[in-house]
Design an enzyme around this catalytic site. Structure first.
Site, PDB file in Angstrom:
ATOM      1  N   GLY A  24       0.826  -1.198   0.000  1.00  0.00           N
ATOM      2  CA  GLY A  24       0.000   0.000   0.000  1.00  0.00           C
ATOM      3  C   GLY A  24       0.861   1.249   0.000  1.00  0.00           C
ATOM      4  N   GLY A  25       0.214   2.412   0.179  1.00  0.00           N
ATOM      5  CA  GLY A  25       0.939   3.668   0.139  1.00  0.00           C
ATOM      6  C   GLY A  25       1.889   3.862   1.300  1.00  0.00           C
ATOM      7  CG  MET A  26       0.415   3.136   5.208  1.00  0.00           C
ATOM      8  SD  MET A  26      -0.501   3.773   6.618  1.00  0.00           S
ATOM      9  CE  MET A  26       0.668   3.480   7.927  1.00  0.00           C
ATOM     10  CE  LYS A  44      -1.672  -2.569   6.510  1.00  0.00           C
ATOM     11  NZ  LYS A  44      -2.914  -1.817   6.278  1.00  0.00           N
ATOM     12  CG  ASP A 138      -9.250   5.380   3.323  1.00  0.00           C
ATOM     13  OD1 ASP A 138      -9.894   5.872   2.385  1.00  0.00           O
ATOM     14  OD2 ASP A 138      -8.204   4.732   3.154  1.00  0.00           O
TER      15      ASP A 138
END
Length: 784
Positions: A24-26, A44, A138
């Site tokens: 993902g983005g982060m 994660k 989100d």
């Protein structure tokens, strides 16, 4: 960042990274195994560029720990939040399923039953999170996982809050901008209603197969959210039920005040729709409400109206007047717009009038002209209708008057005993106000029954005293009639509740809880060591849970600093037996460990290595992995006969044979030379098996030779008794003084003996081997 640099790594001596399952983005998401609980998990790990930002890392841990307190079947569980070396990570449950986005791409437009099924589960997840003070920020199909059993789990709670520090639309926002609320797009304040807006957008997409707004850039899409004007879902999918379309559009209202106030209210309407899919809600039709208000005000002077409580969330939202509950309209009917709405053409984003709406307005004006032309003819009809109505009204009024007079006569006769005779007895109601209810002497009032009604707050009468009664004093009631009294609870106290159990809350959550009580409470935070509660979370409070709070009180909140750190040197236990190693570690304070087995040439259960370095100063709470040998390595035994004992031992040592014994005997072979081995060459055995080396001490000392002639060798036949317990063919080997006489002769099971011819002088010894393993030694007498 090299996405694979963590694969094979063991985080915190517990989580073994297996493979990448998402990016993902982060962060990068890995599949991992928890060795402590022996289960698969998802981990994660923050990307390197973000892990260098200390403020971002702080927020990452704080938000993740808050989310870890959520526990709901429709929310993906967070098991752990930690840092291991250069890795900041979250440990989550590993879900076997696909995202709702993937599901929608696979199936296209969903039917209303699937949409309702998924939406109610998402709303329940939001209801739980919102009740804990956590806003998702989100909600989108990418963050909803669909499991094989049809249930869903919402993921990434709190992550958007971490990413939103700049309030800007970047490339990372491209996947979310289709679902953000108008206030998010403007960088404004976000609350639970923002999540409901996003849920409405997700429902819109499920029912139509497309998002309500799209554009060439995130900014273009965000502007459309701010301006509104999405096409009605029914224009894209005529099969959408009207009630479900109403719920979607209410959730997507531009003004947060026009949306559902919370997830519970939205769930209520979803449930109402589930029970009756043909329902249509009345969401505050202003014209109708104003008319109802007028009628009610006219009636208020004539009779007392008993309020009717709304039956559904839709009625509450619609602002239904107490005497006119909102009625769901029949399926397929349209909500009636008010006059101003009917005549007002719609305009696009640049202010241009929609051509179809302009034509409609012209049509309305033409209709008004036609109606004006027909008014003289209609006026005569209206006058005739009015006369008929006046006649009916007079007749109804006369009948009503007659009925009222009849009722009054009936009541007078009843009270005076004229209807049923003069035997009815009545009694005057005494004044009970001001008396202490619990001290009433009921024997003083034998002709009435005194019962307690509601207990009420009252500033005039002390607690326990009667403040009112029904019927009132001096009124007359039949003998044995009931008098209901209302007892004072004293002045209403604006008290605060008892303090809740705050253990496990984050600092921010604890502060938010006290603020919500609105009692001017002052939070004082202190840090203490605690072995059980994670660092940064609440351990206890003063006053303690269950104690009454007072306005303006200072509440001391103790936050955990984690266990008190005590360090010791790690003892070197490599090469020791497993149990001995555990005991030594425990004696040095290290009591947290995991046992892992691995292949090794060491003996079984021998410690081969540790996950930490020996003699290193470590916190005694550190989890240590103790690796021990499985002890299952096998090797082939080499031929050691005629080798020096020193060379034979080296050869065995190189092959990891450690269990070696040496037996010295007198033998004609050269001194210090192996003349026999307990296990034949070529046999494969466990390296921990004992191997005996028979080493020559030189020949037996003999008397000096005489002049007598040396006796010739004698030949004898020796019968060897064989084992009778063998069920399969086996190999027999016989040696005489180190010389092989019979070499791996195959013997069939059931053979009792084997005869062998031997030659020698005096006394000799033979060694017998079964399948290459030493069996026994027997003496042979050659005579002479």
């Amino acid at each position: 960042m090299d996405n694979d640099k963590y694969i094979g790594r063991l985080l915190d001596g517990r989580y073994e990274i297996l493979e990448v399952i998402g990016t993902g983005g982060m962060a990068v998401v890995y599949k991992a195994r928890c060795h402590r609980l022996n289960r698969l998990v998802a981990i994660k790990i923050l990307k390197d560029d973000l892990s260098q930002d200390e403020e971002f890392r702080r927020r990452f841990h704080a938000e993740s720990q808050a989310v870890a307190m959520l526990s709901h079947p429709n929310i993906m569980s967070v098991y752990d939040v930690s840092t291991s070396g250069d890795a900041d990570y979250i440990v989550m449950e590993l879900i076997d399923g696909i995202t709702l986005k993937q599901y929608m791409e696979k199936k296209g437009t969903l039917n209303w039953k699937e949409t309702l099924h998924f939406s109610m589960q998402i709303a329940k997840a939001l209801e739980h999170a919102h009740s804990r003070g956590i806003v998702h920020r989100d909600i989108k199909p990418h963050n909803v996982m669909v499991l094989k059993n049809g249930s869903v789990k919402v993921t990434d709670f709190g992550i958007a809050r971490i990413m939103s520090s700049s309030n800007t639309l970047t490339k990372e926002a491209l996947g979310s901008v289709h679902y953000i609320s108008p206030e998010q797009a403007k960088g404004g304040r976000v609350d639970v209603r923002s999540d409901l807006y996003s849920l409405g957008v997700v429902m819109y997409e499920m029912m139509t197969g497309r998002a309500p707004y799209d554009g060439e850039s995130p900014v273009a899409v965000a502007i459309q959210h701010i301006n509104g004007g999405a096409p009605m879902p029914s224009t894209l999918n005529p099969n959408i039920p009207g009630g479900l379309e109403q719920i979607i559009m209410k959730a997507m209202a531009l003004n947060p005040d026009d949306r559902y106030s919370n997830a519970t209210a939205m769930l209520y309407d979803l449930e109402e729709f589930r029970k009756n899919p043909s329902i249509l809600f009345d969401f505050n039709d202003k014209a109708d409400v104003d008319a109802a208000t007028m009628l009610n005000n006219m009636a208020a002077s004539q009779e007392r109206v008993v309020p009717v409580q709304p039956r559904t969330t839709a009625e509450r939202i619609a602002g239904v007047h107490p005497d006119r509950p909102a009625q769901p309209r029949a399926a397929g009917s349209q909500a009636r717009p008010n006059a101003s709405q009917a005549q007002r053409p719609r305009r696009d984003a640049e202010g241009r009038v929609n051509s179809r709406d302009a034509e409609m307005c012209r049509g309305n004006r033409d209709a008004d002209v036609r109606r004006s032309a027909n008014r003289p003819a209609r006026r005569e009809q209206d006058q005739e209708r009015e006369n008929r109505n006046r006649t009916v009204t007079i007749a109804v009024a006369v009948c009503s008057g007659i009925a009222v007079v009849a009722i009054l006569i009936f009541l007078v006769l009843l009270l005076n005993g004229g209807l049923f005779g003069n035997n009815a007895q009545v009694v005057e109601v005494p004044n009970l106000v001001g008396q202490v209810y619990d001290k009433l002497d009921h024997t003083k009032y034998p002709n009435i029954e005194i019962v307690q009604g509601d207990r009420v707050f009252d500033d005039t009468y002390e607690e326990g005293k009667i403040v009112d009664q029904n019927p009132k004093p001096k009124e007359q009631i039949p003998v044995g009639g009931r008098v209901q009294v209302y007892v004072s609870m004293g002045p209403e106290q604006d008290e605060l509740p008892a303090i809740a159990d705050m253990q496990g809350m984050t600092k921010d959550a604890a502060q938010n809880y006290l603020n919500a009580l609105k009692g001017d409470l002052v939070a004082k935070f202190e840090e203490i060591n605690d072995d059980e509660v994670k660092e940064g979370l609440v351990v206890k409070t003063d006053p303690a849970k269950g104690e009454q709070l007072q306005k303006g009180q200072t509440v001391t909140i103790y936050l955990s600093k984690g266990p008190e750190i005590k360090k010791n040197k790690v003892p070197n236990v490599i090469g020791k037996d497993k149990n001995t190693a555990i005991e030594i570690l425990a004696n040095n304070g290290f009591k947290t460990y995991i046992i892992e087995t691995e292949e090794s040439r060491e003996a079984k259960d021998t410690v081969t290595r540790l996950s930490v370095r020996a003699n290193e100063n470590l916190d005694v709470t550190t989890e240590i992995i103790i690796y021990v040998s499985e002890g299952t390595i096998r090797e082939r035994v080499p031929n050691l006969v005629n080798m020096s004992v020193e060379d034979a031992q080296k050869e065995l040592d190189n092959l990891s044979f450690k269990n070696i014994s040496v037996v010295r005997e007198e033998n004609p072979a050269e001194k210090d030379t192996v003349f026999r081995q307990s296990i034949s060459a070529g046999v494969e055995i466990d390296v921990t098996t004992e191997i005996v080396l028979y080493v020559s001490d030189g020949p037996k000392e003999t008397e000096p030779p005489t002049t007598e002639t040396t006796e010739p060798e004698q030949t004898v036949y020796k019968t060897i008794n064989l084992p009778m317990d063998k069920k399969d063919p086996y190999k027999l080997t016989i040696t005489l003084e180190g010389k092989t006489i019979v070499d791996e002769q195959v013997i069939q099971p059931g053979t009792a003996s084997y005869a062998v011819q031997l030659s020698g002088r005096g006394t000799g010894y033979i060694e017998i081997y079964i399948d290459g393993e030493y069996n026994r030694t027997e003496k042979v007498d050659f005579g002479g």
